[in-house]
Design a protein around this motif. Sequence first.
Motif, PDB file in Angstrom:
ATOM      1  N   THR A   1       0.847  -1.195   0.000  1.00 20.58           N
ATOM      2  CA  THR A   1       0.000   0.000   0.000  1.00 20.58           C
ATOM      3  C   THR A   1       0.885   1.248   0.000  1.00 20.58           C
ATOM      4  O   THR A   1       1.877   1.310   0.723  1.00 20.58           O
ATOM      5  CB  THR A   1      -0.888   0.016   1.249  1.00 20.58           C
ATOM      6  OG1 THR A   1      -1.627  -1.204   1.316  1.00 20.58           O
ATOM      7  CG2 THR A   1      -1.852   1.199   1.235  1.00 20.58           C
TER       8      THR A   1
ATOM      9  N   SER B   1      -5.453  -0.549   2.238  1.00 20.13           N
ATOM     10  CA  SER B   1      -4.751  -1.593   2.979  1.00 20.13           C
ATOM     11  C   SER B   1      -5.337  -2.980   2.733  1.00 20.13           C
ATOM     12  O   SER B   1      -4.654  -3.988   2.959  1.00 20.13           O
ATOM     13  CB  SER B   1      -4.781  -1.275   4.477  1.00 20.13           C
ATOM     14  OG  SER B   1      -6.121  -1.174   4.941  1.00 20.13           O
TER      15      SER B   1
ATOM     16  N   THR C   1      -1.185  -5.167   4.940  1.00 16.87           N
ATOM     17  CA  THR C   1      -2.593  -5.549   4.873  1.00 16.87           C
ATOM     18  C   THR C   1      -2.981  -6.286   6.141  1.00 16.87           C
ATOM     19  O   THR C   1      -2.175  -6.448   7.062  1.00 16.87           O
ATOM     20  CB  THR C   1      -2.856  -6.424   3.632  1.00 16.87           C
ATOM     21  OG1 THR C   1      -4.264  -6.528   3.402  1.00 16.87           O
ATOM     22  CG2 THR C   1      -2.276  -7.822   3.793  1.00 16.87           C
TER      23      THR C   1
END
Length: 366
Positions: free
Chosen positions: A186, A224, A248
């Motif tokens: 991300t 995320s 994540t």
Amino acid sequence: MARIPFATASALCLIQTAVYAQWQPNVPVETRTLDEIYQAAQAEKCDQLRVAAGGDAKGFWSSTIEGFQKRFPLIDLNLTIDLSKYHDSRIDRAFYAGNEDIDIAALQTLQDFPRWKAQNRLLFYKPQNFSDLVNGEKDFDGAWLPVYLFGFGQFFYDSNKISEAEVPDNYLDLLDPKWKGKLILTYPNDDDAIAYLVSLQVAKYGFDWFERLAQQDVQWVRGSATPFILLSQGANDTSSTRTITFSTTHLDGFSPAIKSKIPSKEEYLSWFQTMAIFRSTKCPESSKLFVSWILSDEWQGPLSKTTTTAINHLNALSGNEIYTNNNTQSQGFRNFENDRTLVEWWKTQFETTLGPAVGPDPNALY
């Protein structure tokens, strides 16, 4: 009649609410049962209970929605999931326009809650478990409360393509050429939580680590949840080379091939998503019902078997106590969020290397 300019009216409103906020009422702890609050909620005839919940995939809150609707079918719950930074922007705009329509906010943008309290915009409430909620994560006046523990930093990997033994035990090893073209991460300049997580590693390994990581042909994405979903989608695709991420968290309903491993030698990110009721709510009893239920033993008890909850005695019984873990500090992210100059400094550093975050809104996709 002369109109007061919007900016002037907003400034006057801030001054006025700041004065009001100097006195805080001593709100008693709730003594009613959930069923008694449910009866009161039905009597107020609330059209719809509106909750703004922070997240970038519907899976983050699906069990909450289903659990509340099953337990209290006569309360119409409208829980909207979006990035916290968009929720709080809309909430503020509605406040200054005089048309507030959100009853409860449960967000990652932890810096909002002290500001909203100072502006006298929050309804103070102490559910039955108030005294047993984790310290440092609640406002002692009952203005805001912890709800769920979130965290990033553990490795998630596609077990169809790599074994647990191959997964690194630290972030430095991600610079190994074997991981080139394998990472999905991300953008840290698009998400405060990921910015904080990456800042911890830069503090340990230096900016050279981040520069070299960026040269590993990383697939940078927004949201995320996106890395987990993309790994899951590629789990049965032999042409997919992306196998690992650390930005994540687990989502239910996706490929069981996606496994996790906590790097034992690294500091990772954890924080309690924070929740508050707005004073402007037209559904105070329904709002209190939602808060009381989500922070009840009835709802948090089953969660405590697998994770740290917001309730101390449940954590003591399960042994899942985040405060005994030397690899994470939930207060670290709260402090980070409240220093907006520092947050923007870090995000600018990451954008200097990566450029602006690009890609679709994850909530539009997932």
